[in-house]
Write a protein that holds these residues in place. Sequence first.
Motif, PDB file in Angstrom:
ATOM      1  N   SER A   1      35.883  56.353  36.187  1.00  0.00           N
ATOM      2  CA  SER A   1      37.013  56.650  35.318  1.00  0.00           C
ATOM      3  C   SER A   1      38.256  55.935  35.829  1.00  0.00           C
ATOM      4  CB  SER A   1      37.267  58.160  35.287  1.00  0.00           C
ATOM      5  OG  SER A   1      37.742  58.601  36.547  1.00  0.00           O
ATOM      6  N   LEU A   2      39.215  55.706  34.912  1.00  0.00           N
ATOM      7  CA  LEU A   2      40.435  54.988  35.285  1.00  0.00           C
ATOM      8  C   LEU A   2      41.223  55.728  36.357  1.00  0.00           C
ATOM      9  CD1 LEU A   2      41.839  53.560  31.945  1.00  0.00           C
ATOM     10  CD2 LEU A   2      40.966  52.290  33.876  1.00  0.00           C
ATOM     11  N   LYS A   3      41.071  57.046  36.417  1.00  0.00           N
ATOM     12  CA  LYS A   3      41.805  57.818  37.410  1.00  0.00           C
ATOM     13  C   LYS A   3      41.285  57.568  38.816  1.00  0.00           C
ATOM     14  CE  LYS A   3      42.998  61.613  34.258  1.00  0.00           C
ATOM     15  NZ  LYS A   3      42.871  63.066  33.997  1.00  0.00           N
ATOM     16  N   ARG A   4      40.027  57.167  38.935  1.00  0.00           N
ATOM     17  CA  ARG A   4      39.418  57.017  40.254  1.00  0.00           C
ATOM     18  C   ARG A   4      39.161  55.557  40.626  1.00  0.00           C
ATOM     19  NH1 ARG A   4      34.890  61.920  40.265  1.00  0.00           N
ATOM     20  NH2 ARG A   4      36.278  63.578  39.539  1.00  0.00           N
ATOM     21  N   ALA A   5      38.730  54.749  39.674  1.00  0.00           N
ATOM     22  CA  ALA A   5      38.359  53.366  39.987  1.00  0.00           C
ATOM     23  C   ALA A   5      39.577  52.580  40.473  1.00  0.00           C
ATOM     24  CB  ALA A   5      37.764  52.698  38.749  1.00  0.00           C
ATOM     25  N   ASN A   6      39.436  51.926  41.609  1.00  0.00           N
ATOM     26  CA  ASN A   6      40.543  51.130  42.140  1.00  0.00           C
ATOM     27  C   ASN A   6      40.128  49.712  42.496  1.00  0.00           C
ATOM     28  OD1 ASN A   6      38.995  51.591  44.402  1.00  0.00           O
ATOM     29  ND2 ASN A   6      40.602  52.596  45.590  1.00  0.00           N
ATOM     30  N   VAL A   7      38.964  49.292  42.007  1.00  0.00           N
ATOM     31  CA  VAL A   7      38.508  47.930  42.270  1.00  0.00           C
ATOM     32  C   VAL A   7      37.645  47.477  41.095  1.00  0.00           C
ATOM     33  CG1 VAL A   7      36.446  48.738  43.507  1.00  0.00           C
ATOM     34  CG2 VAL A   7      37.324  46.429  43.935  1.00  0.00           C
ATOM     35  N   LEU A   8      37.705  46.198  40.798  1.00  0.00           N
ATOM     36  CA  LEU A   8      36.883  45.644  39.725  1.00  0.00           C
ATOM     37  C   LEU A   8      36.510  44.204  40.056  1.00  0.00           C
ATOM     38  CD1 LEU A   8      35.568  45.936  36.941  1.00  0.00           C
ATOM     39  CD2 LEU A   8      37.668  45.015  35.943  1.00  0.00           C
ATOM     40  N   PRO A   9      35.222  43.922  40.315  1.00  0.00           N
ATOM     41  CA  PRO A   9      34.793  42.530  40.435  1.00  0.00           C
ATOM     42  C   PRO A   9      34.756  41.885  39.050  1.00  0.00           C
ATOM     43  CG  PRO A   9      33.238  44.066  41.460  1.00  0.00           C
ATOM     44  CD  PRO A   9      34.142  44.868  40.600  1.00  0.00           C
ATOM     45  N   TYR A  10      35.246  40.666  38.949  1.00  0.00           N
ATOM     46  CA  TYR A  10      35.222  39.958  37.674  1.00  0.00           C
ATOM     47  C   TYR A  10      34.302  38.746  37.770  1.00  0.00           C
ATOM     48  CZ  TYR A  10      38.732  37.040  40.045  1.00  0.00           C
ATOM     49  OH  TYR A  10      39.415  36.248  40.940  1.00  0.00           O
ATOM     50  N   ALA A  11      33.656  38.417  36.658  1.00  0.00           N
ATOM     51  CA  ALA A  11      32.673  37.336  36.636  1.00  0.00           C
ATOM     52  C   ALA A  11      33.304  36.012  37.044  1.00  0.00           C
ATOM     53  CB  ALA A  11      32.058  37.226  35.245  1.00  0.00           C
ATOM     54  N   ASP A  12      32.528  35.200  37.732  1.00  0.00           N
ATOM     55  CA  ASP A  12      33.031  33.901  38.175  1.00  0.00           C
ATOM     56  C   ASP A  12      33.541  33.060  37.014  1.00  0.00           C
ATOM     57  OD1 ASP A  12      32.192  34.781  40.610  1.00  0.00           O
ATOM     58  OD2 ASP A  12      30.854  33.098  41.031  1.00  0.00           O
ATOM     59  N   ALA A  13      32.892  33.192  35.861  1.00  0.00           N
ATOM     60  CA  ALA A  13      33.299  32.402  34.699  1.00  0.00           C
ATOM     61  C   ALA A  13      34.705  32.730  34.245  1.00  0.00           C
ATOM     62  CB  ALA A  13      32.313  32.628  33.549  1.00  0.00           C
ATOM     63  N   ALA A  14      35.195  33.932  34.588  1.00  0.00           N
ATOM     64  CA  ALA A  14      36.537  34.344  34.175  1.00  0.00           C
ATOM     65  C   ALA A  14      37.613  33.880  35.148  1.00  0.00           C
ATOM     66  CB  ALA A  14      36.601  35.866  34.045  1.00  0.00           C
ATOM     67  N   ALA A  15      37.221  33.301  36.274  1.00  0.00           N
ATOM     68  CA  ALA A  15      38.196  32.953  37.304  1.00  0.00           C
ATOM     69  C   ALA A  15      39.208  31.918  36.817  1.00  0.00           C
ATOM     70  CB  ALA A  15      37.480  32.435  38.550  1.00  0.00           C
ATOM     71  N   LEU A  16      38.799  31.043  35.921  1.00  0.00           N
ATOM     72  CA  LEU A  16      39.690  29.990  35.449  1.00  0.00           C
ATOM     73  C   LEU A  16      40.580  30.448  34.298  1.00  0.00           C
ATOM     74  CD1 LEU A  16      37.241  26.933  35.493  1.00  0.00           C
ATOM     75  CD2 LEU A  16      38.952  27.559  37.208  1.00  0.00           C
TER      76      LEU A  16
END
Length: 479
Positions: free
Chosen positions: A144-159
């Motif tokens: 949940s947004l109240k607890r989550a404090n990290v998010l890995p994002y796909a390599d394709a989104a890095a650019l």
Amino acid sequence: MTRRLCASVHLDEAFAREVDHRLTGDRLTALGLTLGINFVALARHARAALLRRGALDRQLAWLFAALVVSLLVAVWGLASGHGSVALIGVYGPLGILGASWWLVRRTESQAWDAALEVFRGTDKVEELAPPVEPAAESWLQEHSLKRANVLPYADAAALTNPFVGSGSKIKEAVWQPIDVSKPADAPNGGKLTIVPFDAVDLHTYVAKQMEGIAGLDGLRAKNRLYVLGSNAYMLPPLVPDRTARPLPKIPPQFVQAGLKNPGAGMRTHLCLERVGEGGRIIVSMYLRAILSGPSLTWEVACYAIPPVTTRFELVDRLPLANFERWRALTRHATSRVWPELRGAVGRIRDRGRRRRNAAKTLAKLRRDITEQHMLVDYGATDSLREWIGDWSQAGYAERIDSQDFLFRLQGGVLVATEKFLKDHNVDTSSFDKAQANISTQTYNISGDIHNSAVGNQGHVTNNGPQGQGPSGQSGAPQP
């Protein structure tokens, strides 16, 4: 929005399967942010809908087998001259078709009842369906947004956009630098002593003050670490098991480290998220304070998610009157009984084959990770809420609300920053000059809204032609 989506899984099998796969399926990639959706409730209702559908297919598969046997008996009876046996073989299929018709109608009626109970009821949504696996429930609650404090994002989104799942980009900017090295004047002459601070202090202050300053009730403000998917393994608390999906929550010191010492595809942003009325539109602003030498700058990125597609409006059109409901269910069962009966065995076989193929592929990937130390992109590619959005459904009210949210967020950040600097005895003359330029920034949402700018005195002025909608958005793909 949670009620609408929980009702929709009972009416849309393809959506229910996609939800079940995303939320509870075995995978290695991260899950996009909840963004106004109760994942626990949605996962429960999706599973309940699929169990109901699976039970129907199994019953129809047995009936189809009985139908084939009855037809063979009828052919044998006619060929051998046993009239009574042939008669049984003729009437048998009629009874089987009648039973199939009743099962299809009953199952659809149950789906309608479940959808209406969720959408129009007053009980908590998650209490209207049985739980899924305890491990999946616990994982979804942590997400949940109240607890989550990290998010890995796909390599394709890095650019392009590390804030995966946040919708359409409205603006990306780095605000004008502010000189924070000069102390403020003391009341009785001389200079005050600057109170030392760092980016963590500033983020924390803005996060606590934003809801009240911006006047946005329900504003979610949280520091979140964004990590490049292929680098997620470098953070053991995020990926304690390289053969499992990353965790949604890590110790706060790692989040702070991503703000003080960004690098290796890891940066911490202050995430401000505001869900509009009924969850129809979601506006997000991502901030990162950059303290370098004597100056402070804010990295700012704004995104918006539009209302959901018309695909999820079916629950609004379900007939409620007794006769209309009876007629609609009868029409549905009559038109679907033969396709449902004939295809039951194939559907069961296809689902089993897809499960086996997915498990085989995932098992091979896990072997490669453990035996060959293969690097994996653990990053999320989108969010469920973004996936089902459609900008063509955003009306005037949603577009105006989005602009209002963004202007309030921008103004709130500026006011909070000024207060923070004054509290730390920093001369704000440089801030005043920067604010004059920052306050004229525009936010183009979608459709025929004119570009607007908020001036220093809060007046709204028009700055030219109509704004263009966010790029790359269309209706949700069909699963």
